[in-house]
Scaffold this motif. Structure first.
Motif, PDB file in Angstrom:
ATOM      1  N   SER A 432     -17.528 -42.858 -50.550  1.00 42.96           N
ATOM      2  CA  SER A 432     -18.622 -43.830 -50.404  1.00 42.96           C
ATOM      3  C   SER A 432     -19.927 -43.282 -50.964  1.00 42.96           C
ATOM      4  O   SER A 432     -20.851 -44.066 -51.266  1.00 42.96           O
ATOM      5  CB  SER A 432     -18.808 -44.201 -48.924  1.00 42.96           C
ATOM      6  OG  SER A 432     -17.640 -44.792 -48.393  1.00 42.96           O
ATOM      7  N   TRP A 433     -20.017 -41.959 -51.059  1.00 37.37           N
ATOM      8  CA  TRP A 433     -21.256 -41.342 -51.537  1.00 37.37           C
ATOM      9  C   TRP A 433     -21.087 -40.621 -52.878  1.00 37.37           C
ATOM     10  O   TRP A 433     -22.048 -40.495 -53.621  1.00 37.37           O
ATOM     11  CB  TRP A 433     -21.768 -40.339 -50.505  1.00 37.37           C
ATOM     12  CG  TRP A 433     -22.107 -40.960 -49.196  1.00 37.37           C
ATOM     13  CD1 TRP A 433     -23.269 -41.600 -48.846  1.00 37.37           C
ATOM     14  CD2 TRP A 433     -21.275 -41.023 -48.035  1.00 37.37           C
ATOM     15  NE1 TRP A 433     -23.220 -42.043 -47.554  1.00 37.37           N
ATOM     16  CE2 TRP A 433     -21.991 -41.700 -47.024  1.00 37.37           C
ATOM     17  CE3 TRP A 433     -19.985 -40.564 -47.739  1.00 37.37           C
ATOM     18  CZ2 TRP A 433     -21.472 -41.925 -45.762  1.00 37.37           C
ATOM     19  CZ3 TRP A 433     -19.471 -40.784 -46.487  1.00 37.37           C
ATOM     20  CH2 TRP A 433     -20.205 -41.463 -45.514  1.00 37.37           C
ATOM     21  N   LEU A 434     -19.875 -40.142 -53.169  1.00 31.94           N
ATOM     22  CA  LEU A 434     -19.645 -39.360 -54.373  1.00 31.94           C
ATOM     23  C   LEU A 434     -18.493 -39.951 -55.170  1.00 31.94           C
ATOM     24  O   LEU A 434     -17.560 -40.519 -54.590  1.00 31.94           O
ATOM     25  CB  LEU A 434     -19.332 -37.896 -54.026  1.00 31.94           C
ATOM     26  CG  LEU A 434     -20.414 -37.113 -53.276  1.00 31.94           C
ATOM     27  CD1 LEU A 434     -19.859 -35.777 -52.804  1.00 31.94           C
ATOM     28  CD2 LEU A 434     -21.645 -36.912 -54.155  1.00 31.94           C
ATOM     29  N   SER A 435     -18.556 -39.814 -56.474  1.00 31.30           N
ATOM     30  CA  SER A 435     -17.464 -40.301 -57.322  1.00 31.30           C
ATOM     31  C   SER A 435     -16.325 -39.289 -57.338  1.00 31.30           C
ATOM     32  O   SER A 435     -16.524 -38.088 -57.086  1.00 31.30           O
ATOM     33  CB  SER A 435     -17.969 -40.528 -58.747  1.00 31.30           C
ATOM     34  OG  SER A 435     -18.307 -39.287 -59.355  1.00 31.30           O
ATOM     35  N   TYR A 436     -15.118 -39.767 -57.658  1.00 27.96           N
ATOM     36  CA  TYR A 436     -13.970 -38.874 -57.702  1.00 27.96           C
ATOM     37  C   TYR A 436     -14.096 -37.798 -58.787  1.00 27.96           C
ATOM     38  O   TYR A 436     -13.680 -36.651 -58.566  1.00 27.96           O
ATOM     39  CB  TYR A 436     -12.672 -39.670 -57.858  1.00 27.96           C
ATOM     40  CG  TYR A 436     -12.046 -39.995 -56.521  1.00 27.96           C
ATOM     41  CD1 TYR A 436     -11.155 -39.121 -55.911  1.00 27.96           C
ATOM     42  CD2 TYR A 436     -12.373 -41.172 -55.847  1.00 27.96           C
ATOM     43  CE1 TYR A 436     -10.595 -39.400 -54.684  1.00 27.96           C
ATOM     44  CE2 TYR A 436     -11.827 -41.472 -54.619  1.00 27.96           C
ATOM     45  CZ  TYR A 436     -10.934 -40.577 -54.038  1.00 27.96           C
ATOM     46  OH  TYR A 436     -10.395 -40.864 -52.801  1.00 27.96           O
ATOM     47  N   PRO A 437     -14.653 -38.086 -59.968  1.00 22.60           N
ATOM     48  CA  PRO A 437     -14.838 -36.993 -60.926  1.00 22.60           C
ATOM     49  C   PRO A 437     -15.685 -35.857 -60.370  1.00 22.60           C
ATOM     50  O   PRO A 437     -15.376 -34.675 -60.571  1.00 22.60           O
ATOM     51  CB  PRO A 437     -15.520 -37.682 -62.122  1.00 22.60           C
ATOM     52  CG  PRO A 437     -15.032 -39.086 -62.061  1.00 22.60           C
ATOM     53  CD  PRO A 437     -14.952 -39.405 -60.594  1.00 22.60           C
ATOM     54  N   VAL A 438     -16.755 -36.203 -59.647  1.00 22.54           N
ATOM     55  CA  VAL A 438     -17.618 -35.165 -59.060  1.00 22.54           C
ATOM     56  C   VAL A 438     -16.872 -34.397 -57.975  1.00 22.54           C
ATOM     57  O   VAL A 438     -16.899 -33.157 -57.925  1.00 22.54           O
ATOM     58  CB  VAL A 438     -18.908 -35.798 -58.496  1.00 22.54           C
ATOM     59  CG1 VAL A 438     -19.706 -34.779 -57.693  1.00 22.54           C
ATOM     60  CG2 VAL A 438     -19.758 -36.366 -59.623  1.00 22.54           C
TER      61      VAL A 438
END
Length: 468
Positions: A432-438
């Protein structure tokens, strides 16, 4: 006697017969194992592993056919972990004191009961919770007690072969259970019943067959005291022996969570990322990644044994050199020999973490590319890391433990390994706060740190020497 055939030294020196009779509970003589006795125990591990992982590819089915929410399905997985922890932590120490056979018989019977409950529970969340709880308890028993019993029944076989037997049958159960259940859920009749019926059929006779397997840890006579004394004894069985604690912290602890962390990335995170690319084949695709990861894990396990065998041969040569140089310790040669030996141990854990790092990096890359084909390659790489790590971790534990705490420490190892299975849930929560690549780039960075710790630990510590 070859060093690989000796049992590890217990934590305390064995007392004299007189002292033992006066102060320690007596243990009946162990039965002489047959050369193939371990196969029945391995079959029990296979059956319990099948039951434990058959639920994984069915998550989509429960959402579509059962109408359960994502939160409810995640809670079903949580019930499995709740049952797994006491199975791992308690079954091993209890079997160290009460015997392997009754504990594993109970665990295998519980695995069959769990499938029976789940086969009737498709429309009842509470029955699914109960079935998954029992399943986790059964898998915990199979991992901690079954691995120890296979080692003891393997007799003159080297430790690497015994560990590979345990992990191979457990992994085969995980893989085939998920594969068969996924196929039946996608194309078979009664998708909420038939997967569990198959597991029930292959499991139901195993508890009876286990009754014929020789007992390697006969119950301690007069071991029962107060509840407090019993709990104190069980806790003591879960402690890492003092000489091995530094290696445990630097080698086993950084590696263990990646065992099932790799599995979670391979067949939980990857299908979620690329699922929209495969359309209605999502269930079959997720099942394929599960089988691919675990199949690769089973196939590469001889590599871990080879690395361990090469390590043991060279470590034995280094120990012999130390004995010769020890007489000249005042010249510094003894310490030099120790330093040289320390750099030559731990190849299997280092190799496992190097492969884990590659798999995590591929996960991060595919979070951007979203390729089903790259996801399949990533699952195979992570499966290879899983296969090497699970065997090398067992070998490390078996060299650290004495016969009186082998199952307890094996349970600790598997509990640490299963902690990695929470990784997909953590990533889903943070999404919800961070993208999967990150997030997956951060996972790869964490794998790099753990690799550095394992390399350092392998250089500055050495596995405890088995008793002579």
């Amino acid at each position: 006697m070859p060093r690989t055939q000796r049992m590890p030294e217990p934590r305390q020196a064995a007392p004299s017969p007189a002292t033992a009779s006066a102060h320690a509970p007596a243990r009946a003589p162990a039965q002489a194992p047959r050369p193939d006795s371990w196969r029945t125990v391995a079959a029990a591990m296979f059956a319990c592993g099948w039951g434990g992982n058959q639920f994984t590819p069915l998550l989509l089915m429960y959402r579509r056919l059962g109408g359960y929410s994502t939160l409810s399905v995640d809670a079903f997985l949580g019930a499995y972990v709740v049952g797994l922890v006491p199975g791992l932590l308690l079954a091993g120490p209890v079997s160290d004191r009460r015997g392997r056979r009754p504990v594993l018989v109970a665990g295998t019977a519980a695995s069959a009961v769990a499938s029976l409950v789940l086969s009737f529970g498709g429309q009842s969340a509470w029955l699914i919770y109960a079935g998954r709880l029992i399943t986790g308890f059964a898998v915990g028993i199979a991992m901690s007690v079954g691995s120890s019993w296979v080692k003891e029944l393997s007799g003159g076989a080297d430790g690497g072969l015994a560990a590979r037997r345990s992990s191979l049958f457990q992994t085969a159960g995980f893989g085939l259970g998920a594969g068969v259940a996924g196929v039946l859920a996608q194309w078979g009749p009664w998708p909420m019943v038939s997967p569990y019926a198959v597991h029930l059929l292959i499991t139901v006779a195993i508890p009876v067959l286990l009754l014929r397997v020789p007992e390697t840890r006969p119950p301690l006579a007069h071991a029962a005291g107060s509840v407090r004394q019993l709990l104190t004894a069980l806790v003591d069985d879960l402690r890492v022996p003092a000489p091995a604690r530094r290696r445990f912290r630097l080698v086993v602890l950084p590696m263990a969570p990646w065992v099932f962390g790799a599995a979670g990335l391979a067949y939980a995170v990857m299908p979620q990322l690329v699922g929209f690319r495969v359309g209605d084949w999502g269930l079959a695709y997720a099942t394929g990644l599960t089988v691919l990861a675990l199949g690769t894990g089973a196939a590469v396990q001889p590599v871990a044994r080879w690395l361990h065998g090469d390590e043991e041969n060279r470590d034995g040569e280094n120990r012999d050199a130390e004995n010769r140089e020890g007489r000249n310790a005042e010249t510094g040669k003894g310490e030099a020999a120790k330093g040289e030996a320390g750099t030559r141990t731990g190849r299997a854990p280092v190799a496992a973490m190097a492969v884990m790092l590659l798999g995590a990096a591929l996960c991060a890359a595919n979070a951007v590319l979203l390729s089903p084909w790259l996801a399949a390659v990533t699952a195979a790489v992570l499966g290879a890391g899983y296969g090497i790590a699970v065997v090398s971790g067992l070998l490390e534990i078996q060299r650290m433990a004495g016969p009186d705490d082998l199952a307890g420490l094996t349970g600790i190892y598997y509990m640490l390994a299963y902690a990695g299975f929470l990784l997909p849930t953590v990533l889903a929560t943070l999404s919800s706060w961070l993208s999967y690549p990150v997030m997956l780039a951060a996972v790869a960075a964490a794998a790099l740190v753990c690799l550095g710790l394992v390399v350092t630990g392998a250089r500055v510590t050495r596995p405890p020497a088995p008793a002579r």
